[in-house]
Design an enzyme around this catalytic site. Structure first.
Site, PDB file in Angstrom:
ATOM      1  N   LYS A  45      18.347 -51.525  38.950  1.00  0.00           N
ATOM      2  CA  LYS A  45      17.666 -52.301  37.907  1.00  0.00           C
ATOM      3  C   LYS A  45      18.059 -51.734  36.550  1.00  0.00           C
ATOM      4  O   LYS A  45      17.884 -50.547  36.291  1.00  0.00           O
ATOM      5  CB  LYS A  45      16.149 -52.243  38.081  1.00  0.00           C
ATOM      6  CG  LYS A  45      15.417 -53.087  37.032  1.00  0.00           C
ATOM      7  CD  LYS A  45      13.929 -53.149  37.292  1.00  0.00           C
ATOM      8  CE  LYS A  45      13.150 -52.028  36.688  1.00  0.00           C
ATOM      9  NZ  LYS A  45      13.042 -52.043  35.217  1.00  0.00           N
ATOM     10  N   ASP A  70      16.623 -56.642  34.061  1.00  0.00           N
ATOM     11  CA  ASP A  70      15.189 -56.801  33.770  1.00  0.00           C
ATOM     12  C   ASP A  70      15.001 -56.956  32.260  1.00  0.00           C
ATOM     13  O   ASP A  70      14.592 -56.022  31.576  1.00  0.00           O
ATOM     14  CB  ASP A  70      14.479 -55.545  34.313  1.00  0.00           C
ATOM     15  CG  ASP A  70      12.980 -55.553  34.084  1.00  0.00           C
ATOM     16  OD1 ASP A  70      12.405 -56.632  33.833  1.00  0.00           O
ATOM     17  OD2 ASP A  70      12.381 -54.464  34.154  1.00  0.00           O
ATOM     18  N   LYS A  72      13.315 -59.803  30.938  1.00  0.00           N
ATOM     19  CA  LYS A  72      12.056 -60.549  30.743  1.00  0.00           C
ATOM     20  C   LYS A  72      12.178 -61.570  29.606  1.00  0.00           C
ATOM     21  O   LYS A  72      11.482 -61.494  28.586  1.00  0.00           O
ATOM     22  CB  LYS A  72      10.890 -59.596  30.458  1.00  0.00           C
ATOM     23  CG  LYS A  72      10.632 -58.583  31.569  1.00  0.00           C
ATOM     24  CD  LYS A  72       9.379 -57.774  31.299  1.00  0.00           C
ATOM     25  CE  LYS A  72       9.075 -56.754  32.365  1.00  0.00           C
ATOM     26  NZ  LYS A  72       9.980 -55.587  32.372  1.00  0.00           N
ATOM     27  N   ASP A  75      11.078 -67.415  25.451  1.00  0.00           N
ATOM     28  CA  ASP A  75      11.403 -68.087  24.188  1.00  0.00           C
ATOM     29  C   ASP A  75      11.284 -69.591  24.442  1.00  0.00           C
ATOM     30  O   ASP A  75      10.823 -70.006  25.508  1.00  0.00           O
ATOM     31  CB  ASP A  75      12.832 -67.696  23.749  1.00  0.00           C
ATOM     32  CG  ASP A  75      12.990 -67.712  22.228  1.00  0.00           C
ATOM     33  OD1 ASP A  75      12.566 -68.714  21.611  1.00  0.00           O
ATOM     34  OD2 ASP A  75      13.532 -66.748  21.672  1.00  0.00           O
ATOM     35  N   THR A 129       1.505 -55.354  34.244  1.00  0.00           N
ATOM     36  CA  THR A 129       0.431 -54.503  34.790  1.00  0.00           C
ATOM     37  C   THR A 129      -0.276 -53.713  33.688  1.00  0.00           C
ATOM     38  O   THR A 129      -1.299 -53.090  33.935  1.00  0.00           O
ATOM     39  CB  THR A 129       0.981 -53.532  35.862  1.00  0.00           C
ATOM     40  OG1 THR A 129       2.163 -52.950  35.365  1.00  0.00           O
ATOM     41  CG2 THR A 129       1.262 -54.259  37.147  1.00  0.00           C
ATOM     42  N   ARG A 220      11.635 -43.107  39.042  1.00  0.00           N
ATOM     43  CA  ARG A 220      11.603 -41.641  38.968  1.00  0.00           C
ATOM     44  C   ARG A 220      11.532 -40.891  40.293  1.00  0.00           C
ATOM     45  O   ARG A 220      12.115 -39.806  40.381  1.00  0.00           O
ATOM     46  CB  ARG A 220      10.456 -41.216  38.036  1.00  0.00           C
ATOM     47  CG  ARG A 220      10.765 -41.548  36.586  1.00  0.00           C
ATOM     48  CD  ARG A 220       9.534 -41.619  35.733  1.00  0.00           C
ATOM     49  NE  ARG A 220       8.682 -42.747  36.099  1.00  0.00           N
ATOM     50  CZ  ARG A 220       7.506 -43.005  35.551  1.00  0.00           C
ATOM     51  NH1 ARG A 220       7.045 -42.206  34.614  1.00  0.00           N
ATOM     52  NH2 ARG A 220       6.803 -44.054  35.927  1.00  0.00           N
TER      53      ARG A 220
HETATM   54  O1  C5P Z   1       9.837 -44.646  37.644  1.00  0.00           O
HETATM   55  P1  C5P Z   1       9.089 -45.795  38.246  1.00  0.00           P
HETATM   56  O2  C5P Z   1       9.270 -45.914  39.750  1.00  0.00           O
HETATM   57  O3  C5P Z   1       7.641 -45.823  37.832  1.00  0.00           O
HETATM   58  O4  C5P Z   1       9.803 -47.080  37.607  1.00  0.00           O
HETATM   59  C1  C5P Z   1       9.328 -48.390  37.811  1.00  0.00           C
HETATM   60  C2  C5P Z   1      10.175 -49.361  37.062  1.00  0.00           C
HETATM   61  O5  C5P Z   1       9.587 -50.657  37.181  1.00  0.00           O
HETATM   62  C3  C5P Z   1      10.302 -49.093  35.576  1.00  0.00           C
HETATM   63  O6  C5P Z   1      11.589 -49.566  35.157  1.00  0.00           O
HETATM   64  C4  C5P Z   1       9.207 -49.936  34.961  1.00  0.00           C
HETATM   65  O7  C5P Z   1       9.488 -50.331  33.658  1.00  0.00           O
HETATM   66  C5  C5P Z   1       9.216 -51.140  35.899  1.00  0.00           C
HETATM   67  N1  C5P Z   1       7.958 -51.871  35.945  1.00  0.00           N
HETATM   68  C6  C5P Z   1       6.755 -51.288  36.277  1.00  0.00           C
HETATM   69  N2  C5P Z   1       5.610 -52.038  36.297  1.00  0.00           N
HETATM   70  C7  C5P Z   1       5.663 -53.343  35.997  1.00  0.00           C
HETATM   71  C8  C5P Z   1       6.865 -53.941  35.669  1.00  0.00           C
HETATM   72  C9  C5P Z   1       8.012 -53.164  35.646  1.00  0.00           C
HETATM   73  O8  C5P Z   1       6.692 -50.107  36.566  1.00  0.00           O
HETATM   74  N3  C5P Z   1       4.567 -54.054  36.071  1.00  0.00           N
END
Ligand code: C5P
Length: 237
Positions: A45, A70, A72, A75, A129, A220
């Site tokens: 991603k 990603d 998003k 517009d 979220t 992460r």
């Molecule tokens: O590091 P981690 O596993 O938390 O990363 C989750 C990824 O998903 C990040 O790129 C974050 O921006 C994205 N994301 C999220 N929650 C959302 C939408 C996207 O954590 N509701």
């Protein structure tokens, strides 16, 4: 370009359902991670930070066919149609747009993208979220986030999108509302052994797939591990 065999929807191997979020600021670290992880996960991603810093070249270097871009989009329909066409031409596997842009916007974006590339998957972002019921109320949405997610997922489906992004807690409701062939992409995934970080409502990869997720976005727990390959291999342990 990092070479992987992908582009199809999730394969039987659960590791192919994992998209690694390359939330790193530099080209070198993104490419290094993609290179070592390519045979262990389904794709990568690329988010706004990396794309705004480096532009479409980073997608080409990672391999567009392995990329969930990603950005998003949100517009007026004509503008989203134009940007969707450009992303489809770039050859990305998946890209997304905000459902709150409305049915006409989603239809214009998906029609334009599919006219360019019939393989591309287009996913709607339902409710971020970071919103709760109070912040939705401020926006004039007088409903619980979960109800808004269900409603917007259905609108996305009716407007030609292939699926939605939602939190793990909403997988079952969206699956019930939108059917088996609708794609559900979920972040907020934490392998049993890893730290929560700033994610508050998490689920393990196995639980999320069992509840009906199609693709998992994991950042992460893999990218910040001392050994990202070992972490990717152990995601379902
Ligand atoms: O590091 P981690 O596993 O938390 O990363 C989750 C990824 O998903 C990040 O790129 C974050 O921006 C994205 N994301 C999220 N929650 C959302 C939408 C996207 O954590 N509701």
């Amino acid at each position: 370009m990092v070479s992987m065999n992908s582009s199809a929807p999730p394969s039987p191997s659960p590791h192919q359902s994992v998209f690694v979020a390359l939330d790193v600021p530099q080209r070198e670290s993104a490419l290094q991670l993609a290179k070592v992880l390519e045979t262990h996960v389904g794709g990568f991603k690329i988010g706004l930070e990396l794309f705004c810093s480096l532009g479409p070249s980073i997608v080409e270097e990672i391999g567009a066919q392995n990329t969930f871009l990603d950005l998003k989009l949100h517009d007026i329909p004509n503008t989203v149609a134009g940007s969707s066409r450009a992303l489809a031409r770039l050859g990305v596997q998946i890209f997304n747009m905000h459902c709150l842009g409305g049915g006409d916007m989603m239809r214009a974006g998906s029609d334009a993208a599919r006219a360019e590339n019939t393989d591309v998957k287009i996913i709607g972002v339902t409710i971020l979220t970071s919103h709760d019921a109070a912040s939705l109320y401020q926006l004039g949405l007088h409903e619980e986030p979960r109800d808004a997610v269900r409603r917007l997922a259905l609108l996305a489906r009716k407007s030609g999108l292939d699926g939605v992004v939602c939190s793990p807690q909403e997988i079952e409701a969206v699956r019930a509302e939108c059917g088996d062939d609708f794609l559900i992409v979920t972040p907020g995934i934490r392998p049993a052994s890893s730290a929560m970080g700033d994610q508050k409502r998490v689920m393990t990869p196995r639980e999320a797939l069992d509840k009906g997720a199609s693709w998992l976005v994991i950042g992460r727990p893999i990218t910040a591990a001392s050994d990202p390959v070992a972490a990717a291999k152990a995601v379902f342990d």
